[in-house]
Scaffold this motif. Structure first.
Motif, PDB file in Angstrom:
ATOM      1  N   ARG A 300      16.317  -4.436 -12.903  1.00  0.00           N
ATOM      2  CA  ARG A 300      17.322  -4.358 -13.952  1.00  0.00           C
ATOM      3  C   ARG A 300      16.812  -4.997 -15.250  1.00  0.00           C
ATOM      4  N   THR A 310      22.046  -0.659 -17.545  1.00  0.00           N
ATOM      5  CA  THR A 310      22.480  -0.492 -16.158  1.00  0.00           C
ATOM      6  C   THR A 310      23.731  -1.329 -15.935  1.00  0.00           C
ATOM      7  N   LEU A 342      22.823  -1.075  -7.825  1.00  0.00           N
ATOM      8  CA  LEU A 342      22.604  -0.975  -9.259  1.00  0.00           C
ATOM      9  C   LEU A 342      22.997   0.433  -9.695  1.00  0.00           C
TER      10      LEU A 342
END
Length: 373
Positions: A300, A310, A342
């Motif tokens: 991320r 994200t 995610l």
């Protein structure tokens, strides 16, 4: 460096700005602000779209679930089972109806786990509330079998699943009622908060109509305690217009999901959602594209450094993990998922080049060769 936000909020309005301005002007000039023809038209059109007998516009999906629980006769002393992998609103709708929300685990599909439901049933259990998450509908055959065996009702949190289907039937139409969200980032989003409740039950419909408008009947007489939870007429007019091209929006989301599958399907460190048309029983609308990723937090951060937005849903916690809510339960599948989940960008503002860039950035992080359109 390319910039790909997780969600492009201005695009919601700018994409068809002239049409939206015309709708706003029309509604405003008619002074048609509260419970007017536009709302009735939209309720009829969206009920037809999902195959429901009734649709009741409400202020938001949280209210919709709350009113559905109350209209179904659930209250103090009752328990309602829900998947902890959901927004806290699901549990809050149960709690504020006076009932007890009972969190259970999710399965590999990130949806409510039937075995966990079975284990959580007690003599006080009245209902199951599955969340049809990320645009996918749970295996409702399994859930209905459990409900039938134990004499329970089903109320669907279908906030993220308008048009999603299981065996050809739309989310929100399986149980006694189901609620949809029109939050701006939803597949069918308005310019603020909004929601709707579907039901095929005449009595539940009548109660919903009373509950959303102060308990007032058609004559204006107050016949029960109610709330103020009406979908604004302006929002209904906008949503009714957007519904006319909704199928095109979903087709594009499914196309994007197919591209992610094509570009990331060989990355062993990821678990991707089922690809479009990979399962004949499910028609997914891809409200979100939620993956599981090894070294999730590092990935991320890397994506952020390279301009890709994200999201980890709900602040990275399942409902039972919010300590001050008082739950005392361990749900190992859900807890493991929140270490790995995610969401990649998934919306119709994305170009093919955006999807390729996001995918190649993920591939580069894990050391895979780049791909092309």
């Amino acid at each position: 460096m390319r910039n790909v936000p997780f969600f492009n909020y201005p695009h919601v309005f700018i994409s068809r700005e002239e049409e939206f301005i015309a709708i706003i002007r029309d509604v405003g000039r008619r002074g048609a602000f509260i419970m007017q023809k536009d709302l009735a038209d939209f309720e009829r059109h969206i009920a037809d779209y999902v195959g429901a007998k009734y649709a009741v516009g409400v202020a938001n999906a949280t209210d919709g679930l709350h009113l559905a629980v109350r209209a179904a006769g659930i209250g103090p002393g009752d328990e309602v089972i829900f998947a902890s992998h959901t927004m806290v609103a699901t549990a809050a709708a149960i709690y504020f109806a006076g009932a007890t929300p009972v969190p259970v685990d999710c399965g590999p599909d990130h949806l409510i786990d039937p075995e966990s439901i079975e284990a959580a049933i007690t003599p006080r259990t009245r209902a199951i509330m599955p969340t049809q998450l990320n645009g996918r509908t749970a295996n409702m055959d399994f859930l209905q079998a459990i409900a039938d065996e134990h004499g329970l009702i089903i109320i669907e949190d279908a906030a993220q699943a308008l048009g999603s289907k299981f065996k050809g039937q739309c989310a929100g139409t399986f149980g006694v009622a189901g609620a949809i969200s029109f939050y701006p980032a939803k597949t069918l989003g308005c310019f603020g908060d909004g929601g709707i409740v579907f039901t095929n039950d005449d009595e539940v419909y009548e109660k919903l109509m009373l509950l959303r408008d102060h308990g007032r009947d058609a004559s204006g007489d107050v016949v029960m305690w109610g709330l103020n939870s009406r979908l604004d007429n302006l929002q209904a007019a906008i949503l009714d217009y957007k519904l006319t091209y909704y199928d095109k929006e979903i087709a594009r989301r499914r196309q994007i999901a197919g591209m992610y599958q094509q570009y990331l399907g060989d990355v062993a460190e990821l678990v991707l959602p089922p690809a479009p048309d990979s399962d004949p029983d499910h028609y997914d609308i891809f409200q979100n594209y939620e993956i599981e990723a090894e070294r999730r937090d590092e990935l991320r951060a890397y994506l952020k450094e390279h301009g890709v937005g994200t999201l980890i849903q709900w602040g990275g916690k399942a409902v039972h993990q919010f300590e001050k809510l008082g739950f005392d339960v361990q749900l190992p599948n859900t807890e493991r998922l929140f270490q790995r989940c995610l969401m990649l960008p998934m919306n119709t503002s994305l170009s093919d080049e955006d999807v390729l860039y996001v995918s190649n950035t993920v591939r580069k992080f894990y050391g895979y060769p780049q791909v092309s359109l």
